[in-house]
Motif scaffolding. Structure first.
Motif, PDB file in Angstrom:
ATOM      1  N   ALA A 237     -30.081  14.226  47.330  1.00 50.58           N
ATOM      2  CA  ALA A 237     -30.571  15.568  47.652  1.00 50.58           C
ATOM      3  C   ALA A 237     -29.755  16.635  46.939  1.00 50.58           C
ATOM      4  CB  ALA A 237     -30.525  15.785  49.163  1.00 50.58           C
ATOM      5  N   ARG A 238     -28.451  16.439  46.867  1.00 47.45           N
ATOM      6  CA  ARG A 238     -27.605  17.413  46.178  1.00 47.45           C
ATOM      7  C   ARG A 238     -27.883  17.422  44.679  1.00 47.45           C
ATOM      8  NH1 ARG A 238     -21.617  16.176  47.907  1.00 47.45           N
ATOM      9  NH2 ARG A 238     -21.196  17.991  46.559  1.00 47.45           N
ATOM     10  N   MET A 239     -28.168  16.254  44.099  1.00 47.62           N
ATOM     11  CA  MET A 239     -28.524  16.225  42.680  1.00 47.62           C
ATOM     12  C   MET A 239     -29.848  16.923  42.431  1.00 47.62           C
ATOM     13  SD  MET A 239     -27.197  12.556  41.133  1.00 47.62           S
ATOM     14  CE  MET A 239     -27.253  11.547  42.612  1.00 47.62           C
ATOM     15  N   ASP A 240     -30.748  16.857  43.399  1.00 45.88           N
ATOM     16  CA  ASP A 240     -32.041  17.537  43.247  1.00 45.88           C
ATOM     17  C   ASP A 240     -31.888  19.048  43.197  1.00 45.88           C
ATOM     18  OD1 ASP A 240     -34.118  15.779  42.851  1.00 45.88           O
ATOM     19  OD2 ASP A 240     -34.427  15.373  44.975  1.00 45.88           O
ATOM     20  N   THR A 241     -30.818  19.560  43.789  1.00 42.54           N
ATOM     21  CA  THR A 241     -30.619  21.010  43.823  1.00 42.54           C
ATOM     22  C   THR A 241     -29.448  21.447  42.941  1.00 42.54           C
ATOM     23  OG1 THR A 241     -29.244  20.828  45.820  1.00 42.54           O
ATOM     24  CG2 THR A 241     -31.607  21.199  46.140  1.00 42.54           C
ATOM     25  N   ALA A 242     -28.898  20.524  42.156  1.00 45.82           N
ATOM     26  CA  ALA A 242     -27.772  20.873  41.278  1.00 45.82           C
ATOM     27  C   ALA A 242     -28.182  22.003  40.336  1.00 45.82           C
ATOM     28  CB  ALA A 242     -27.322  19.649  40.484  1.00 45.82           C
ATOM     29  N   ALA A 243     -27.264  22.935  40.136  1.00 46.65           N
ATOM     30  CA  ALA A 243     -27.583  24.112  39.330  1.00 46.65           C
ATOM     31  C   ALA A 243     -27.571  23.825  37.841  1.00 46.65           C
ATOM     32  CB  ALA A 243     -26.593  25.225  39.653  1.00 46.65           C
ATOM     33  N   GLY A 244     -26.871  22.794  37.427  1.00 44.12           N
ATOM     34  CA  GLY A 244     -26.786  22.510  35.998  1.00 44.12           C
ATOM     35  C   GLY A 244     -26.250  21.124  35.739  1.00 44.12           C
ATOM     36  N   TRP A 245     -26.125  20.786  34.449  1.00 50.44           N
ATOM     37  CA  TRP A 245     -25.751  19.425  34.072  1.00 50.44           C
ATOM     38  C   TRP A 245     -24.342  19.064  34.510  1.00 50.44           C
ATOM     39  CZ3 TRP A 245     -21.502  19.291  30.986  1.00 50.44           C
ATOM     40  CH2 TRP A 245     -21.219  20.410  30.195  1.00 50.44           C
ATOM     41  N   ALA A 246     -23.441  20.025  34.534  1.00 49.73           N
ATOM     42  CA  ALA A 246     -22.057  19.713  34.902  1.00 49.73           C
ATOM     43  C   ALA A 246     -21.973  19.289  36.368  1.00 49.73           C
ATOM     44  CB  ALA A 246     -21.162  20.926  34.643  1.00 49.73           C
ATOM     45  N   GLU A 247     -22.622  20.052  37.241  1.00 45.77           N
ATOM     46  CA  GLU A 247     -22.632  19.694  38.659  1.00 45.77           C
ATOM     47  C   GLU A 247     -23.344  18.362  38.870  1.00 45.77           C
ATOM     48  OE1 GLU A 247     -24.263  21.391  42.979  1.00 45.77           O
ATOM     49  OE2 GLU A 247     -24.570  22.562  41.141  1.00 45.77           O
ATOM     50  N   PHE A 248     -24.455  18.170  38.179  1.00 46.13           N
ATOM     51  CA  PHE A 248     -25.214  16.920  38.326  1.00 46.13           C
ATOM     52  C   PHE A 248     -24.354  15.726  37.922  1.00 46.13           C
ATOM     53  CE2 PHE A 248     -27.989  13.485  37.231  1.00 46.13           C
ATOM     54  CZ  PHE A 248     -29.087  13.595  38.079  1.00 46.13           C
ATOM     55  N   HIS A 249     -23.625  15.849  36.831  1.00 40.33           N
ATOM     56  CA  HIS A 249     -22.830  14.720  36.342  1.00 40.33           C
ATOM     57  C   HIS A 249     -21.762  14.320  37.347  1.00 40.33           C
ATOM     58  CE1 HIS A 249     -21.019  11.961  33.563  1.00 40.33           C
ATOM     59  NE2 HIS A 249     -19.868  12.600  33.630  1.00 40.33           N
ATOM     60  N   GLU A 250     -21.125  15.296  37.981  1.00 38.12           N
ATOM     61  CA  GLU A 250     -20.132  14.999  39.020  1.00 38.12           C
ATOM     62  C   GLU A 250     -20.773  14.201  40.156  1.00 38.12           C
ATOM     63  OE1 GLU A 250     -16.985  17.900  40.256  1.00 38.12           O
ATOM     64  OE2 GLU A 250     -18.385  19.289  39.308  1.00 38.12           O
ATOM     65  N   LEU A 251     -21.935  14.654  40.598  1.00 44.49           N
ATOM     66  CA  LEU A 251     -22.614  13.990  41.715  1.00 44.49           C
ATOM     67  C   LEU A 251     -23.126  12.614  41.316  1.00 44.49           C
ATOM     68  CD1 LEU A 251     -24.589  17.106  42.990  1.00 44.49           C
ATOM     69  CD2 LEU A 251     -22.687  15.980  44.167  1.00 44.49           C
ATOM     70  N   ASP A 252     -23.579  12.470  40.071  1.00 43.75           N
ATOM     71  CA  ASP A 252     -24.049  11.187  39.581  1.00 43.75           C
ATOM     72  C   ASP A 252     -22.924  10.147  39.639  1.00 43.75           C
ATOM     73  OD1 ASP A 252     -26.180   9.634  37.885  1.00 43.75           O
ATOM     74  OD2 ASP A 252     -24.314   9.427  36.759  1.00 43.75           O
ATOM     75  N   ALA A 253     -21.727  10.545  39.218  1.00 46.05           N
ATOM     76  CA  ALA A 253     -20.583   9.631  39.271  1.00 46.05           C
ATOM     77  C   ALA A 253     -20.271   9.240  40.714  1.00 46.05           C
ATOM     78  CB  ALA A 253     -19.366  10.288  38.610  1.00 46.05           C
ATOM     79  N   GLN A 254     -20.305  10.216  41.625  1.00 46.45           N
ATOM     80  CA  GLN A 254     -20.068   9.914  43.042  1.00 46.45           C
ATOM     81  C   GLN A 254     -21.111   8.932  43.571  1.00 46.45           C
ATOM     82  OE1 GLN A 254     -19.455  13.360  45.650  1.00 46.45           O
ATOM     83  NE2 GLN A 254     -18.804  14.543  43.881  1.00 46.45           N
ATOM     84  N   PHE A 255     -22.354   9.146  43.183  1.00 45.83           N
ATOM     85  CA  PHE A 255     -23.443   8.306  43.673  1.00 45.83           C
ATOM     86  C   PHE A 255     -23.243   6.851  43.261  1.00 45.83           C
ATOM     87  CE2 PHE A 255     -27.514   6.196  42.919  1.00 45.83           C
ATOM     88  CZ  PHE A 255     -28.129   6.323  44.156  1.00 45.83           C
ATOM     89  N   HIS A 256     -23.022   6.615  41.985  1.00 51.48           N
ATOM     90  CA  HIS A 256     -22.936   5.233  41.516  1.00 51.48           C
ATOM     91  C   HIS A 256     -21.703   4.522  42.072  1.00 51.48           C
ATOM     92  CE1 HIS A 256     -26.466   5.020  39.017  1.00 51.48           C
ATOM     93  NE2 HIS A 256     -26.204   6.238  38.581  1.00 51.48           N
ATOM     94  N   ARG A 257     -20.625   5.250  42.238  1.00 49.19           N
ATOM     95  CA  ARG A 257     -19.440   4.630  42.840  1.00 49.19           C
ATOM     96  C   ARG A 257     -19.674   4.347  44.319  1.00 49.19           C
ATOM     97  NH1 ARG A 257     -16.656   8.243  38.852  1.00 49.19           N
ATOM     98  NH2 ARG A 257     -15.697   6.802  37.378  1.00 49.19           N
ATOM     99  N   ALA A 258     -20.403   5.229  44.998  1.00 47.12           N
ATOM    100  CA  ALA A 258     -20.709   5.015  46.414  1.00 47.12           C
ATOM    101  C   ALA A 258     -21.631   3.818  46.605  1.00 47.12           C
ATOM    102  CB  ALA A 258     -21.342   6.272  47.014  1.00 47.12           C
ATOM    103  N   VAL A 259     -22.580   3.617  45.692  1.00 49.31           N
ATOM    104  CA  VAL A 259     -23.470   2.459  45.766  1.00 49.31           C
ATOM    105  C   VAL A 259     -22.668   1.175  45.689  1.00 49.31           C
ATOM    106  CG1 VAL A 259     -25.228   1.146  44.516  1.00 49.31           C
ATOM    107  CG2 VAL A 259     -25.543   3.600  44.871  1.00 49.31           C
TER     108      VAL A 259
END
Length: 234
Positions: free
Chosen positions: A139-161
């Motif tokens: 959900a946070r990636m869906d509302t990320a304001a830009g690529w930098a924020e998205f990339h941070e969340l993407d890394a968190q997501f894959h490590r959390a999986v």
């Protein structure tokens, strides 16, 4: 399958670049490939630093040098900031060549990640992963304001999986993921939103306890990097 030697990397490709030069190369290559468009505003220095895993002062110096090269420009006042130049010069930043030289390593890293991640998600699907946390990151990636924020969340997501998988496998996966993230570039948000839909499908498969579906989504998601990372563009 042959994989990149992560324990004793040779000083080839991007490994011979300084942190400042890697920032210059990543932004310049994104501009050359059309991932960053003329007139597009870059995120704040702090956001870029977190996304590219470098110090903020490194980002500031890299952007200053890119402005001298004519790839970006600084505008003052309302509507200002750091923007991609309207007519950025081609092939001005020589450090980009180090990324292109690393194409074979990148493809090996993608395949290495694919093998590890597909196996991990199959196990994780049987181990009651923290689905609510994963849905929150999607959900946070869906509302990320830009690529930098998205990339941070993407890394968190894959490590959390992966985190509830076998510790040895998770450790290997962390190393490969960190190495591959060194090659990621800024991407248009439309492409990142599309990637996030695959994240959502993976979470659904994990919530259903369906290891085969989880592995299938992962193979599509990670295997697609051969097309969508810079090695498949240009």
């Amino acid at each position: 399958m042959a994989t990149a030697d992560l324990s004793a990397p040779a000083l080839t490709g991007i490994r011979r670049l300084s942190a400042l030069d890697t920032v210059r190369a990543r932004i310049a290559l994104a501009v050359e490939l059309g991932l960053l468009k003329p007139g597009e505003r870059l995120p704040s220095n702090g956001e870029i630093a977190r996304a590219l895993d470098v110090a903020e002062i490194t980002v500031r110096r890299a952007l200053e040098s890119l402005a001298e090269d004519g790839l970006i420009e600084r505008r003052r006042g309302r509507g200002g900031g750091t923007l991609v130049s309207e007519n950025p010069p081609a092939e001005r930043v020589r450090e980009v060549g180090a990324y292109r030289e690393s194409a074979a390593e990148v493809r090996e890293l993608i395949d290495h990640r694919l093998v590890l991640e597909a196996g991990l998600v199959q196990l994780v699907a049987t181990r009651e992963p923290d689905v609510e946390r994963l849905r929150g990151l999607v959900a946070r990636m869906d509302t990320a304001a830009g690529w930098a924020e998205f990339h941070e969340l993407d890394a968190q997501f894959h490590r959390a999986v992966a985190e509830s998988g076998p510790p040895v496998a998770v450790g290997q996966y962390e190393v490969v993921l960190a190495e591959l993230y060194r090659f990621y570039l800024p991407y248009p948000m439309a492409k990142l939103r599309e990637s996030n839909r695959e994240h959502a499908r993976l979470v659904d498969a994990l919530a259903d306890g369906d290891p085969d579906a989880a592995a299938r989504v992962t193979r599509e998601h990670v295997g697609g990097l051969h097309r969508t990372m810079f090695v498949g563009l240009g």
